[in-house]
Motif scaffolding. Structure first.
Motif, PDB file in Angstrom:
ATOM      1  N   ILE A  77       0.832  -1.214   0.000  1.00 38.11           N
ATOM      2  CA  ILE A  77       0.000   0.000   0.000  1.00 38.11           C
ATOM      3  C   ILE A  77       0.863   1.260   0.000  1.00 38.11           C
ATOM      4  N   GLY A  78       2.040   1.187   0.642  1.00 38.28           N
ATOM      5  CA  GLY A  78       2.933   2.342   0.620  1.00 38.28           C
ATOM      6  C   GLY A  78       3.453   2.797   1.963  1.00 38.28           C
ATOM      7  N   TYR A  79       3.179   2.044   3.029  1.00 32.77           N
ATOM      8  CA  TYR A  79       3.714   2.406   4.347  1.00 32.77           C
ATOM      9  C   TYR A  79       5.242   2.386   4.289  1.00 32.77           C
ATOM     10  N   THR A  80       5.868   3.445   4.786  1.00 33.40           N
ATOM     11  CA  THR A  80       7.320   3.576   4.677  1.00 33.40           C
ATOM     12  C   THR A  80       8.064   3.056   5.892  1.00 33.40           C
ATOM     13  N   SER A  81       7.366   2.830   7.002  1.00 29.82           N
ATOM     14  CA  SER A  81       8.014   2.302   8.201  1.00 29.82           C
ATOM     15  C   SER A  81       7.076   1.319   8.883  1.00 29.82           C
ATOM     16  N   PRO A 139      19.267   1.252   8.877  1.00 32.81           N
ATOM     17  CA  PRO A 139      19.870   2.576   8.681  1.00 32.81           C
ATOM     18  C   PRO A 139      19.034   3.500   7.806  1.00 32.81           C
ATOM     19  N   SER A 140      18.113   2.937   7.044  1.00 37.28           N
ATOM     20  CA  SER A 140      17.269   3.750   6.161  1.00 37.28           C
ATOM     21  C   SER A 140      16.070   4.351   6.877  1.00 37.28           C
ATOM     22  N   ASP A 141      15.813   3.943   8.116  1.00 32.07           N
ATOM     23  CA  ASP A 141      14.587   4.363   8.807  1.00 32.07           C
ATOM     24  C   ASP A 141      14.780   5.682   9.543  1.00 32.07           C
ATOM     25  N   PHE A 144      18.081   9.215  15.884  1.00 33.27           N
ATOM     26  CA  PHE A 144      19.085   8.840  16.875  1.00 33.27           C
ATOM     27  C   PHE A 144      20.453   9.388  16.484  1.00 33.27           C
ATOM     28  N   ASN A 145      20.789   9.260  15.216  1.00 30.85           N
ATOM     29  CA  ASN A 145      22.101   9.674  14.722  1.00 30.85           C
ATOM     30  C   ASN A 145      22.290  11.186  14.806  1.00 30.85           C
ATOM     31  N   SER A 146      21.187  11.919  14.681  1.00 29.88           N
ATOM     32  CA  SER A 146      21.269  13.384  14.705  1.00 29.88           C
ATOM     33  C   SER A 146      20.928  13.958  16.081  1.00 29.88           C
ATOM     34  N   GLY A 150      21.916  -6.486  10.325  1.00 35.44           N
ATOM     35  CA  GLY A 150      21.968  -5.129   9.786  1.00 35.44           C
ATOM     36  C   GLY A 150      21.165  -4.095  10.540  1.00 35.44           C
ATOM     37  N   TYR A 151      20.547  -4.496  11.654  1.00 33.54           N
ATOM     38  CA  TYR A 151      19.820  -3.528  12.459  1.00 33.54           C
ATOM     39  C   TYR A 151      20.788  -2.801  13.391  1.00 33.54           C
TER      40      TYR A 151
END
Length: 455
Positions: free
Chosen positions: A202-206, A295-297, A303-305, A283-284
């Motif tokens: 459907i298009g959910y990104t996360s 890393p794409s989420d 968290f990184n910023s 890879g998490y």
């Protein structure tokens, strides 16, 4: 000191720190409806035009009781409760709107429960459209909801996506049939696979999956199997929580099994360590306590910023100063105060019908509370904090640093030049580190039955 010894030493009852002060230490005499309204108006004026506000909506109904669950819920198979409850939610929202001098700028909206997907899509659509008609949307808005894999339909997912929802969290817990039977959550992998793939198509990104370690009868083999199955679907986020066994607080809902059936101490920690090792190898990245993301989420990016925030909705990538909770038992946060709604549907709806914001308790934060809250949030969200700035110093800082010495000796914190850092291998002990800063707990030692174990 070995990890086993550290676990034995630090596995004590402690808060989960979704707030500071934690709920048992709220000074309920410090706030009433008038003072609560004053703080939300102040917070709204300070932050609405830039940060916007967050809305949490509690949808409490479940058709059956999951015996691991510590949430406030109402068990029923009667769906005629939906429309009256949504009417109450919208009336409560109107009670708040009358105190704002302009349209709220909505940055984040989350549907929690209970089981949000208990509700018919038409009722959810009515609720969301009514809310949206009264707000402006922040350019970086995010809408999310919690879905039960057994009753989330394609129509649920499509309807909410059309309304702006792009993130969904599915409660998995564990795929072992024996564990599922013990917690009364019979949920085949096929159901989780279906809803995850529908959401992605459907298009959910996360998409997030919730897993729990320490459940009754759970073994290392169960953890390995559950994570392998989860990897077949590769959700963007994984919440890997410790089961909080507090039946003396939550009642019979957590008495569907014997205490002896629950992994404890080193046995329980082994479940976490193996699960964490698998997730990192796949890879998490550990992004906040109990949370892992690709890393794409957006969770990793926040968290990184150093933009990650934590409140009663959990971790959020869209920090706002004002979060309003609507519905039975929902907790609101103006930054300067907390307020919780009535904990039963009947009492909640009665207060709404009387034209009153349905508060049952709350807390007005002191200047000291605000400083300690900032340190605890820093540790919870960034695994570090600092008191170099005078604004982050407090009267009992020397005593706090002294309490941290034992943790420092055990390698759980590094303190250099007025800054504290939590090493990667010590993140399992974050709650213990926060407890050293928790002045309200230090001054008033808690009844150990108030909290679950920290590790």
């Amino acid at each position: 000191m070995s990890k086993t010894t550290l676990i034995q030493k630090y596995n004590v009852p402690g808060p989960r720190y979704t707030s500071y002060p934690t709920v048992p230490y709220w000074d309920e005499d410090s706030i009433n409806e008038d003072s609560w309204i004053q703080t939300i108006k102040h917070s709204f004026e300070e932050s609405n035009s830039t940060k916007g506000i967050s809305l949490y909506i509690h949808l409490p109904f479940c058709e059956s009781l999951c015996t691991f669950c510590a949430c406030h819920k109402h068990i029923t198979k009667r769906h005629d409760v939906e429309t009256p409850y949504i009417k109450s939610l919208l009336k409560e929202w109107e009670l708040y709107l009358q105190h704002f001098d302009k349209k709220p700028l909505l940055r984040e909206l989350h549907l929690g429960g209970g089981t949000p997907t208990f509700f018919e899509t038409s009722n959810l659509e009515n609720l969301i459209k009514s809310i949206l008609s009264s707000v402006d949307l922040h350019q970086d808005f995010e809408f999310s909801f919690e879905g039960h894999p057994n009753n989330t339909t394609k129509k649920h997912l499509q309807t909410l996506y059309n309304l702006g929802f792009t993130r969904v969290s599915f409660g998995v817990q564990d795929y072992s049939e024996k564990v599922q039977k013990a917690i009364n959550r019979i949920q085949p992998f096929e159901n989780v696979k279906n809803v995850t793939e529908w959401a992605r198509d459907i298009g959910y990104t996360s998409i997030s999956h919730d897993l729990i370690f320490g459940l009754p009868f759970q073994t290392v083999g169960d953890i390995i199997d559950s994570i392998k199955k989860t990897m077949d679907l590769k959700p963007e986020r994984i919440s890997f929580y410790s089961y909080a066994h507090v039946p003396w607080i939550k009642g019979v809902g957590q008495r569907g099994f014997k205490d002896s059936d629950i992994p404890k101490g080193e046995e329980k920690r082994k479940l976490y360590e193996i699960g964490k090792h698998m997730l990192l190898n796949l890879g998490y990245i550990e992004t906040g306590m109990d949370h892992f993301s690709l890393p794409s989420d957006a969770l990793f990016n926040a968290f990184n910023s150093a933009n990650l925030h934590r409140n009663f909705m959990g971790y959020t990538t869209n920090p706002t100063q004002l979060m309003i909770g609507l519905g039975m038992s929902a907790i609101s946060d103006s930054w300067y105060s907390f307020a919780q709604n009535e904990k039963s549907v009947k009492a909640y709806q009665q207060q709404i019908e009387n034209g009153k914001i349905p508060l049952i308790k709350g807390h007005l934060l002191t200047e000291e509370d605000l400083i300690i809250r900032r340190h605890i949030l820093n540790i919870m969200c960034h695994f570090r904090t600092s008191w170099k700035s005078d604004k982050l110093k407090f009267k009992e800082l020397p005593e706090t640093i002294n309490r941290l010495k034992e943790l420092e000796k055990d390698g759980l914190v590094v303190i250099v030049d007025e800054e504290l850092l939590v090493p990667k291998n010590a993140r399992a002990f974050v709650r213990n580190i926060c407890m050293a800063f928790d002045l309200r707990m230090v001054r008033n030692k808690p009844d150990t039955e108030l909290f679950s174990m920290t590790i």
